[in-house]
Scaffold this motif. Structure first.
Motif: not given
Length: 421
Positions: A144-153, A251-262
């Motif tokens: 999920s962190l990689g996903a957020v990094a992909a959205a940011a980059s 998308f980035a905030t959605f994945m941050v939520g997923m990271i926190t939830g997991r």
């Protein structure tokens, strides 16, 4: 399985986290570029939905072939080769404007990326059995962190460089990262895949309990919202009038939520029943996703920035609520009486990937015929249905069983090497 030195296992654990991060970044590297892909291919939303529906065919193929390759070659070689080969099909996606060629390249890319994902999941399971503690939730947080990094980059890259340059840079980083990480992962001689044996017989398909098929559909309800956010969030953000640099924010905030939830599920399971967590989380997630889309549509006329901020804020809670649903479905399905664990996981993954094809086509048709925002009624409805299925199949599940379940990682299939039947 022979015990390995603590330092070696710690190194394999860190390297495994890095591979999850790299795979998440590579698979989702195109999330900010979806509108440009649609414009380059000059296709309608309906056609785009059909094109995307071919991707699960590659993932399904990976589910079938991965166990054979892993049992023969070992988990790390399969992971390394699949990850490196996948970039050779990722980069051409930015250079072709032919719809058939793009669809074929994307399908092969998804096959190879899914093969790498199956191997990474299997490596994590085998490593978890060696360290004798739950590590999968943390590993998938790396994805999920990689996903957020992909959205940011990707969002930054849309302002500075071309799609072609970005994909080439992603390919280089991915290859170097996997080459370095492979040095520290479990070797074929030590990963334990030779010791994995199935002690029971496979259940005939006609004898599979109806409860397992229901749980398989429940897994689709958990996976599809994440896939939808990946494939359509940038287009939805564009329709709100958001600036180019902000289109990946939801998308980035959605994945941050997923990271926190997991990362929070195991802690919450100490105080609450895991099914109660999944039911309430899925229901709240469906409400948050729907409210985010409805609010963004209302605010877009007054302020595009306000609309995108509203959408991103609500989708943070949507990701948080969605996080426990997939692991709960997998954990429950893995303990259906009379069905081997590996067979149950295979059925869960196969059904989720297969039915997602129809869901992708349906979303594309609604986006074309009505609006992109209306197409998100599909994942919102599925998430609500997932809450009902989690409630219907509720049973006492130990916290450790939830921790040992492989949570879904976007469109990637799940293969568990934990053979305990």
């Amino acid at each position: 399985m022979s015990l390995r030195p603590v330092t070696e296992l710690a190194g394999a654990r860190r390297a495994g986290f890095v591979t999850f991060f790299l795979l998440g970044h590579m698979v989702l590297s195109s999330v900010a570029w979806v509108p440009e892909y649609i414009e380059r291919l000059n296709v309608s939303f309906a056609t785009w939905g059909v094109i995307l529906s071919f991707a699960p065919l590659g993932a399904i193929s990976a589910i079938v072939i991965a166990p054979i390759l892993i049992n023969k070659l070992g988990v790390t070689p399969v992971m390394r080769i699949a990850a490196i080969l996948s970039v050779f099909f990722l980069v051409p996606l930015g250079f072709t404007s032919s719809v058939p060629s793009w669809a074929a390249l994307n399908m092969v890319f998804n096959f190879l990326a899914s093969l790498a994902g199956v191997s990474i999941n299997t490596h994590a399971v085998l490593l978890q059995k060696k360290v004798n503690e739950p590590i999968l939730s943390g590993m998938h947080a790396g994805w999920s962190l990689g996903a957020v990094a992909a959205a940011a980059s990707g969002a930054i890259a849309t302002l500075l460089i071309s799609l072609e340059v970005y994909l080439i840079a992603t390919a280089i980083v991915t290859v170097i990262g996997f080459e370095v990480s492979a040095r520290y992962l479990l070797s074929p001689a030590n990963d334990g895949h030779h010791e994995e044996r199935v002690n029971g017989s496979r259940t005939r398909i006609t004898k599979i309990p109806a409860r397992l098929w229901l749980l398989a559909f429940g897994l689709l309800c958990a996976v599809m919202p994440e896939i939808s956010v990946l494939e359509w969030s940038a287009v939805l953000a564009r329709d709100t009038g958001a600036e180019l640099a902000l289109r990946a924010l939801p998308f980035a905030t959605f994945m941050v939520g997923m990271i926190t939830g997991r990362l929070s599920v195991n802690r919450l399971a100490l105080r609450f029943d895991v099914h109660a967590i999944a039911v309430s989380g899925a229901a709240a997630g469906a409400a948050a996703m729907g409210a985010g889309i409805a609010g963004a549509a209302l605010f877009s006329n007054a302020s595009s920035t306000g609309a995108i901020v509203w959408l991103a804020a609500l989708w943070l809670f949507a990701g948080l609520g969605l996080a426990p649903l997939g692991p709960t479905m997998i954990s429950t399905g893995s303990h259906v009486p009379g069905v081997m664990t590996t067979q149950a996981i295979g059925i869960l993954s196969f059904v989720a990937q297969s039915v997602s094809i129809l869901a992708k086509v349906l979303m594309g048709a609604i986006a074309e015929g009505v609006a992109v925002s209306a197409a998100f009624a599909v994942p919102v409805a599925l998430l609500g249905i997932g809450a009902l299925i989690a409630h219907r199949t509720s049973e006492s599940t130990k916290r450790i069983e939830l921790a040992l379940a492989n949570p879904p990682t976007g469109p990637l299939p799940i293969i568990s090497a934990d053979r305990q039947d």
